[in-house]
Motif scaffolding. Structure first.
Motif, PDB file in Angstrom:
ATOM      1  N   ALA A   1      -6.422  -0.989  -4.044  1.00  0.00           N
ATOM      2  CA  ALA A   1      -7.862  -1.028  -3.748  1.00  0.00           C
ATOM      3  C   ALA A   1      -8.249  -2.112  -2.750  1.00  0.00           C
ATOM      4  O   ALA A   1      -9.101  -1.870  -1.871  1.00  0.00           O
ATOM      5  N   PRO A   2      -7.693  -3.319  -2.816  1.00  0.00           N
ATOM      6  CA  PRO A   2      -8.096  -4.333  -1.834  1.00  0.00           C
ATOM      7  C   PRO A   2      -7.310  -4.295  -0.531  1.00  0.00           C
ATOM      8  O   PRO A   2      -7.518  -5.144   0.341  1.00  0.00           O
ATOM      9  N   LEU A   3      -6.402  -3.337  -0.369  1.00  0.00           N
ATOM     10  CA  LEU A   3      -5.503  -3.298   0.779  1.00  0.00           C
ATOM     11  C   LEU A   3      -5.877  -2.185   1.745  1.00  0.00           C
ATOM     12  O   LEU A   3      -6.379  -1.130   1.332  1.00  0.00           O
ATOM     13  N   THR A   4      -5.614  -2.381   3.017  1.00  0.00           N
ATOM     14  CA  THR A   4      -5.725  -1.295   3.995  1.00  0.00           C
ATOM     15  C   THR A   4      -4.460  -0.442   3.937  1.00  0.00           C
ATOM     16  O   THR A   4      -3.437  -0.854   3.375  1.00  0.00           O
ATOM     17  N   ARG A   5      -4.556   0.737   4.561  1.00  0.00           N
ATOM     18  CA  ARG A   5      -3.365   1.594   4.587  1.00  0.00           C
ATOM     19  C   ARG A   5      -2.211   0.908   5.301  1.00  0.00           C
ATOM     20  O   ARG A   5      -1.061   0.973   4.838  1.00  0.00           O
ATOM     21  N   ASP A   6      -2.482   0.245   6.400  1.00  0.00           N
ATOM     22  CA  ASP A   6      -1.410  -0.437   7.127  1.00  0.00           C
ATOM     23  C   ASP A   6      -0.755  -1.510   6.266  1.00  0.00           C
ATOM     24  O   ASP A   6       0.470  -1.697   6.331  1.00  0.00           O
ATOM     25  N   GLU A   7      -1.546  -2.194   5.474  1.00  0.00           N
ATOM     26  CA  GLU A   7      -0.973  -3.222   4.592  1.00  0.00           C
ATOM     27  C   GLU A   7      -0.090  -2.598   3.519  1.00  0.00           C
ATOM     28  O   GLU A   7       0.989  -3.125   3.203  1.00  0.00           O
ATOM     29  N   VAL A   8      -0.522  -1.482   2.951  1.00  0.00           N
ATOM     30  CA  VAL A   8       0.303  -0.800   1.947  1.00  0.00           C
ATOM     31  C   VAL A   8       1.599  -0.302   2.570  1.00  0.00           C
ATOM     32  O   VAL A   8       2.690  -0.477   2.009  1.00  0.00           O
ATOM     33  N   LEU A   9       1.481   0.325   3.748  1.00  0.00           N
ATOM     34  CA  LEU A   9       2.680   0.826   4.422  1.00  0.00           C
ATOM     35  C   LEU A   9       3.651  -0.310   4.734  1.00  0.00           C
ATOM     36  O   LEU A   9       4.875  -0.138   4.626  1.00  0.00           O
ATOM     37  N   ARG A  10       3.112  -1.460   5.120  1.00  0.00           N
ATOM     38  CA  ARG A  10       3.980  -2.599   5.426  1.00  0.00           C
ATOM     39  C   ARG A  10       4.733  -3.051   4.176  1.00  0.00           C
ATOM     40  O   ARG A  10       5.935  -3.311   4.219  1.00  0.00           O
ATOM     41  N   ARG A  11       4.034  -3.119   3.046  1.00  0.00           N
ATOM     42  CA  ARG A  11       4.711  -3.499   1.799  1.00  0.00           C
ATOM     43  C   ARG A  11       5.797  -2.483   1.426  1.00  0.00           C
ATOM     44  O   ARG A  11       6.894  -2.851   0.993  1.00  0.00           O
ATOM     45  N   LEU A  12       5.483  -1.216   1.562  1.00  0.00           N
ATOM     46  CA  LEU A  12       6.465  -0.169   1.235  1.00  0.00           C
ATOM     47  C   LEU A  12       7.689  -0.283   2.133  1.00  0.00           C
ATOM     48  O   LEU A  12       8.835  -0.192   1.658  1.00  0.00           O
ATOM     49  N   ASP A  13       7.459  -0.463   3.432  1.00  0.00           N
ATOM     50  CA  ASP A  13       8.579  -0.592   4.371  1.00  0.00           C
ATOM     51  C   ASP A  13       9.418  -1.825   4.047  1.00  0.00           C
ATOM     52  O   ASP A  13      10.652  -1.762   4.019  1.00  0.00           O
TER      53      ASP A  13
END
Length: 386
Positions: free
Chosen positions: A298-310
Motif C-alpha cells: 500500500a505505501p509503495l509505488t509499482r516501481d518500488e515493488v518491482l525493484r524489491r522483487l527483482d
C-alpha cells in the motif's frame, strides 16, 4: 552469409485467403522471402480490410497479417479470371486457402483436383473443422472455436468464463499451417511431389488445450477459473501497488517464500506463520495472505515493488497496457522494431520472433487492394476484358 538471401527465396505462394488464419500463415512465409500472391475479390477484397480503421484508416488486423504480399483482384466466377488463377498455380510452389466449407472443392481447387495437373504444388487447406466428420459443413469463427475447444470454459473468473483477448484459434491454425507448409517443402525436396497440408482450427487449438484436457479426463476435473491467480500456487497472480498500478509475480517453492518474506515484505516473521509455511497452506489461506501482501504494498509505488522483487530474485512483471508494451524497453534495446510501408504511410512492426542468424526478415509492404493486378497479368501475358 549474405543477409539479402532469404530461406524461401524462389518460393511462390498463391493465397486465396481472408480474415486471420491463412493470412497469418502466408505472412510468415513472406517474411522468410517467399513471393506471396494474395487473391482478393474485386471491389471488396479480403473482408479483414474492413474490420476496423485504427491504423491510419486501415485495419489493424489486415496490416498485421498481410505485409510482404502482392494483391491481385480476380473474380473467380468469371472463366477468364479463373484461368488466370490456374496460370498462377502452374508456376506456384504452394497454394493456401481458407474459403468457406466445401468452396474450394466446388471451385476445383482442392488437392484431388489440382495434384494431377500440378504435381509439385503443395496445397494447404485451413478450415474450422476439416472436410470430414459431422461438423465439416459448420461455419467456424475464432470465438466459436474457442468455445468448441473448451478454452472459454477454463478462462475467466469463477463467476464468469471469458474469451481470450486475441484471435488465438486463428493464430494457432495459422502457425500450424506455416510449419506444415515448411515440412511439406522439405518432403517435396526428397520426393519431387507436392502434398496436401490440412489444418483445422479446432484441432490446432485443442492441441494447445492438452494440459486442461488431461487434467479433466484423467484427474476428474479441469483447472478452476481463477482470473489472473494461479489455481495451485500462492502467492502467484495479480497484486496492486499503492499507486494503483498492477504487478504479476509468483513463487515456485518454500525457499522463495522465505526470501519473499524477508526481501519483499521485509518481515521475516511472516515466514514462520503456520498458516503459510507450505504452498498448500498458502493456497488454503490465500485470502489472509493476500491481505498481508496488500498491506505491505500500500505505501509503495509499482516501481518500488518491482525493484524489491527483482532484488530478491522473485519472478515478476508489470501488468502492462498495450501502450506499455508498445514502449517496452526490451524491444528498443534489442532493435526489434522495423518500419513497414502501407498505402496510408509507414507503420512500425515487430520482427518475427524466430531470429535466424545472418538472415534479415523481408518485412515487405502492406498492399493496397489490387495493387499488383496489372503487373502480374502483364507478367503472365494475359489481358482481361474491361
Amino acid at each position: 552469409m549474405n543477409a539479402a538471401l532469404k530461406p524461401l527465396d524462389g518460393i511462390t505462394v498463391v493465397a486465396l485467403e481472408h480474415a486471420v488464419a491463412a493470412p497469418f500463415a502466408s505472412r510468415q512465409l513472406a517474411d522468410l522471402g517467399a513471393r506471396v500472391i494474395k487473391i482478393e475479390r474485386p471491389d471488396t477484397g479480403d473482408f479483414a480490410r474492413g474490420y476496423d480503421a485504427a491504423v491510419h484508416g486501415q485495419s489493424s488486423f489486415f496490416v498485421w497479417a498481410n505485409r510482404g504480399k502482392e494483391s491481385v483482384c480476380l473474380d473467380l466466377d468469371q472463366p477468364a479470371e479463373r484461368a488466370v488463377l490456374q496460370r498462377l498455380l502452374a508456376q506456384a510452389d504452394v497454394f493456401i486457402q481458407n474459403l468457406a466449407p466445401g468452396a474450394a472443392q466446388r471451385k476445383g481447387l482442392d488437392f484431388a483436383a489440382l495434384h494431377p495437373r500440378f504435381s509439385q504444388l503443395i496445397v494447404c487447406d485451413v478450415s474450422g473443422y476439416g472436410d470430414s466428420g459431422p461438423f465439416r459443413d459448420k461455419k467456424a469463427y475464432d470465438l466459436l472455436i474457442q468455445a468448441a475447444a473448451g478454452l472459454i470454459s477454463v478462462t475467466g473468473t469463477p463467476e464468469a468464463p471469458a474469451r481470450t483477448g486475441i484471435s488465438i484459434a486463428d493464430i494457432s491454425a495459422g502457425m500450424y499451417a506455416y510449419s506444415g507448409i515448411l515440412a511439406a517443402l522439405l518432403q517435396r525436396a526428397r520426393t519431387g511431389q507436392g502434398l496436401r497440408v490440412e489444418v483445422t482450427m479446432l484441432e490446432a487449438l485443442t492441441e494447445w488445450m492438452s494440459y486442461p484436457l488431461n487434467a479433466a479426463h484423467y484427474g476428474g476435473s479441469p483447472p478452476a477459473r481463477n482470473g489472473v491467480a494461479h489455481p495451485a500456487i500462492a502467492p502467484y497472480g495479480q497484486y496492486q501497488a499503492g499507486d494503483g498500478k498492477d504487478i504479476i509475480f509468483g513463487l515456485q517453492n518454500d525457499r522463495e517464500w522465505v526470501r519473499f518474506c524477508t526481501g519483499v515484505l521485509q518481515d521475516p516473521g511472516i515466514a514462520q506463520d503456520a498458516r503459510f509455511s507450505t504452498n498448500v497452506l498458502r493456497v488454503t489461506n490465500r485470502q489472509a495472505l493476500d491481505g498481508l501482501i496488500a498491506a505491505c504494498f500500500a505505501p509503495l509505488t509499482r516501481d518500488e515493488v518491482l525493484r524489491r522483487l527483482d532484488e530478491t530474485g522473485i519472478a515478476n512483471s508489470a501488468l502492462n497496457s498495450m501502450h506499455d508494451v508498445w514502449d517496452h524497453p526490451q524491444f528498443l534495446a534489442r532493435e526489434r522494431w522495423r518500419d513497414v510501408a502501407t498505402p496510408a504511410g509507414a507503420i512500425r512492426a515487430l520482427l518475427p520472433p524466430a531470429t535466424l542468424s545472418g538472415v534479415d526478415a523481408a518485412m515487405g509492404e502492406v498492399p493496397a487492394l489490387g495493387q499488383h493486378t496489372e503487373a502480374i497479368l502483364a507478367e503472365l501475358g494475359v489481358t482481361l476484358a474491361a
